[in-house]
Design a protein around this motif. Structure first.
Motif, short mmCIF file in Angstrom:
data_model
loop_
_atom_site.label_atom_id
_atom_site.label_comp_id
_atom_site.label_asym_id
_atom_site.label_seq_id
_atom_site.Cartn_x
_atom_site.Cartn_y
_atom_site.Cartn_z
N UNK A 31 0.84 -1.19 0.00
CA UNK A 31 0.00 0.00 0.00
C UNK A 31 0.88 1.25 0.00
N UNK A 32 0.69 2.13 -0.98
CA UNK A 32 1.49 3.37 -1.03
C UNK A 32 1.24 4.24 0.21
N UNK A 33 2.25 5.01 0.58
CA UNK A 33 2.16 5.85 1.78
C UNK A 33 0.95 6.77 1.77
N UNK A 34 0.68 7.40 0.63
CA UNK A 34 -0.45 8.34 0.59
C UNK A 34 -1.78 7.62 0.78
N UNK A 35 -1.90 6.41 0.24
CA UNK A 35 -3.12 5.63 0.44
C UNK A 35 -3.25 5.19 1.89
N UNK A 36 -2.15 4.73 2.46
CA UNK A 36 -2.16 4.30 3.87
C UNK A 36 -2.52 5.47 4.78
N UNK A 37 -1.98 6.64 4.49
CA UNK A 37 -2.28 7.84 5.28
C UNK A 37 -3.76 8.17 5.21
N UNK A 38 -4.34 8.13 4.01
CA UNK A 38 -5.77 8.42 3.84
C UNK A 38 -6.62 7.40 4.57
N UNK A 39 -6.31 6.12 4.41
CA UNK A 39 -7.09 5.07 5.07
C UNK A 39 -7.01 5.19 6.59
N UNK A 40 -5.84 5.47 7.10
CA UNK A 40 -5.67 5.64 8.54
C UNK A 40 -6.46 6.84 9.04
N UNK A 41 -6.36 7.95 8.34
CA UNK A 41 -7.11 9.16 8.71
C UNK A 41 -8.60 8.90 8.70
N UNK A 42 -9.09 8.22 7.67
CA UNK A 42 -10.51 7.92 7.56
C UNK A 42 -10.97 6.98 8.68
N UNK A 43 -10.15 5.98 9.00
CA UNK A 43 -10.50 5.04 10.06
C UNK A 43 -10.58 5.76 11.41
#
Length: 161
Positions: free
Chosen positions: A96-108
Motif C-alpha cells: 500500500x502506497x504511503x499516501x493511500x495508507x495515510x488516507x485510510x488511517x485518517x478515515x479510520x
C-alpha cells in the motif's frame, strides 16, 4: 444475553465485510443481505429488551432513542464497509502506497471519533430518561456487541504492508 451474541457476531461480521459480487448475483445477494439485516436488528432488539428490565414508562422513552441510535450506527456501519472495501482494493494491488495508507488511517480514525461522539450523545439522551445504571447497562450491551464484531473483523482483515 450470551446466547444471541454468537449469532449477532456471525451475521454482523458478514454485513461489515461483504465482498463485491458480480452484477448478476447482486440482486440475490442484496435480497439475502436485507433479510439478514432485518433478522440481526430483530435479534439485537430482543437481546437488548431481555437485558434492560425496562418498565412501561421507561420503555416508551427508551425505544425511540434506541431506534434513532441504531439508524446512526447503520450509517456508521455503511461507512466502515466502504472503508474496508477501499482497504481491500488497495491491499489486493500489493504494498500500500504511503499516501493511500495515510488516507485510510485518517478515515479510520475519523470514523472511530464519530462513533464515540454518537455514543456519547445517545448516552446523554438515554441518561435523561433512564436511571444511570440502566443507561450504563445499555451502553455496555452495545459495546460488547461492537467489540465482538471488531474482533471478528480484526481476525479477517490482514495487516497493511
Amino acid at each position: 444475553m450470551m446466547k444471541l451474541i454468537p449469532q449477532l457476531l456471525l451475521a454482523g461480521s458478514v454485513l461489515l465485510a461483504v465482498p463485491v459480487m458480480a452484477e448478476d448475483a447482486a440482486n440475490s445477494v442484496n435480497t439475502n443481505a436485507e433479510i439478514l439485516i432485518q433478522k440481526i436488528k430483530a435479534d439485537k432488539k430482543l437481546l437488548v429488551a431481555a437485558n434492560m428490565d425496562l418498565n412501561d414508562a421507561e420503555g416508551k422513552q427508551f425505544w425511540p432513542l434506541y431506534d434513532g441510535y441504531q439508524k446512526e450506527l447503520e450509517q456508521h456501519n455503511q461507512q466502515v464497509r466502504k472503508l474496508i472495501m477501499e482497504y481491500a482494493e488497495a491491499f489486493n494491488k500489493g504494498p500500500i502506497p504511503n499516501e493511500t495508507a495515510t488516507k485510510l488511517l485518517r478515515d479510520m480514525l475519523s470514523l472511530e471519533e464519530t462513533e464515540v461522539k454518537t455514543k456519547r450523545a445517545y448516552a446523554d439522551k438515554i441518561g435523561k430518561v433512564l436511571p444511570a445504571a440502566k443507561t450504563a447497562r445499555y451502553i455496555q450491551i452495545e459495546n460488547k456487541i461492537r467489540a465482538l464484531l471488531r474482533a471478528e473483523l480484526a481476525q479477517k482483515i490482514p495487516l497493511a504492508y
